[in-house]
Design an enzyme around this catalytic site. Structure first.
Site, mmCIF file in Angstrom:
data_model
loop_
_atom_site.group_PDB
_atom_site.id
_atom_site.type_symbol
_atom_site.label_atom_id
_atom_site.label_comp_id
_atom_site.label_asym_id
_atom_site.label_seq_id
_atom_site.Cartn_x
_atom_site.Cartn_y
_atom_site.Cartn_z
ATOM 1 N N ASP A 199 0.822 -1.209 0.000
ATOM 2 C CA ASP A 199 0.000 0.000 0.000
ATOM 3 C C ASP A 199 0.858 1.261 0.000
ATOM 4 O OD1 ASP A 199 -2.424 -1.404 0.055
ATOM 5 O OD2 ASP A 199 -2.415 -1.518 2.244
ATOM 6 N N TYR A 229 6.748 -10.009 6.838
ATOM 7 C CA TYR A 229 6.761 -8.566 7.049
ATOM 8 C C TYR A 229 7.406 -8.238 8.387
ATOM 9 C CZ TYR A 229 3.447 -7.664 3.215
ATOM 10 O OH TYR A 229 2.843 -7.558 1.994
#
Length: 270
Positions: A60, A118
């Protein structure tokens, strides 16, 4: 057939690192800056033909990557140095190619991936940072990383992550398999490290937002397990900011033999 049609098509994989601060996400969009658009432009200049890439995970706006993987096809024949040094010379300073590898036709950056990892970095001090301010999320209340670590373990395994899924998520199912989640403190920094087969939209940031509530003492350690069981996004905490999030690694079957550079970011060991 023409000479161009007879040229063999090569499939190539690249490892990509980028600072997402100044981009509206990975995916190419009209009239806004995207990492994909900059990379495809640089690759097209080196290949001397239009290049389109497929990525392992579309990050994003504001999210960073140290371990993004892409693949593309081309009839152009170039040395590895052209796909690395040459492409980097045509990229802005906040995007870089880390490695290159010829891959077979059945390799796909997204669909061949078996797991993504992540890391979320929290700068946990009363006053905000000036250096690396766009690469960390500032949280001024003291966080108990050990408390966060214990609470996070309830998320391991295959679960319905509706409570940590963005309302606009387009995934067909909220079920994901979390392989590990670890919360550690490094001085002023708290790092949340999470690996799963895949992630629903905003899953990591929503998990981190709720873990910070636990770490700050606003919620009990049992709250994370309760949220998971509730399957209700409205009960969880606000989504953590994008600035602290990094896609650090993507796993693939060993037969593809892709390079495995240090994940980072910065000082963080693998």
């Amino acid at each position: 057939m023409s000479e161009v049609e007879l040229k063999p098509v090569h499939r190539i994989a690249l490892g990509i690192e980028y600072d997402g601060s100044k981009y509206y996400g990975w995916q190419r969009q009209n009239e806004v800056r995207s990492v994909q658009e900059k990379l495809e432009k640089a690759l097209s200049q080196v290949a001397n033909q239009p290049i389109a890439v497929c990525c392992a995970g579309r990050t994003d706006a504001g999210v960073h990557g140290t371990g993004q993987v892409v693949h593309f096809e081309t009839t152009s024949v170039r040395k590895d140095a052209a796909w690395t040094l040459g492409v980097n010379a045509n990229l802005p300073g906040d995007i870089a190619v880390r490695w290159v590898k010829d891959v077979p036709d059945d390799f796909h950056a997204r669909f061949s991936a078996t797991a993504r990892r992540y890391r979320y970095i929290i700068y946990n001090q009363r006053l905000r940072p000036a250096v690396l301010g766009q690469g960390v999320t500032h949280f001024y209340e003291p966080l108990d990383a050990e408390r966060m670590q214990r609470a996070a373990q309830s998320l391991i395994g295959e679960n319905d992550f509706t409570s940590f899924r963005a309302v606009q998520c387009q995934s067909r199912t909220p079920w994901r398999n979390v392989m590990h989640i670890n919360v550690s403190r490094y001085g002023a920094y708290v790092v949340v490290d999470i690996k799963a087969n895949a992630f629903v939209h905003h899953m990591v940031r929503n998990i981190v937002g709720s873990l910070m509530e636990v770490g700050a003492g606003h919620q009990p350690e049992s709250w994370i397990a309760e949220l998971l069981a509730a399957k209700d996004r409205t009960l969880a905490a606000a989504t953590a900011k994008a600035e602290g999030l990094y896609l650090v690694s993507v796993d693939y079957p060993e037969r593809f033999d892709l390079p495995k550079p240090p994940m980072g970011p910065l000082f963080l060991a693998d």
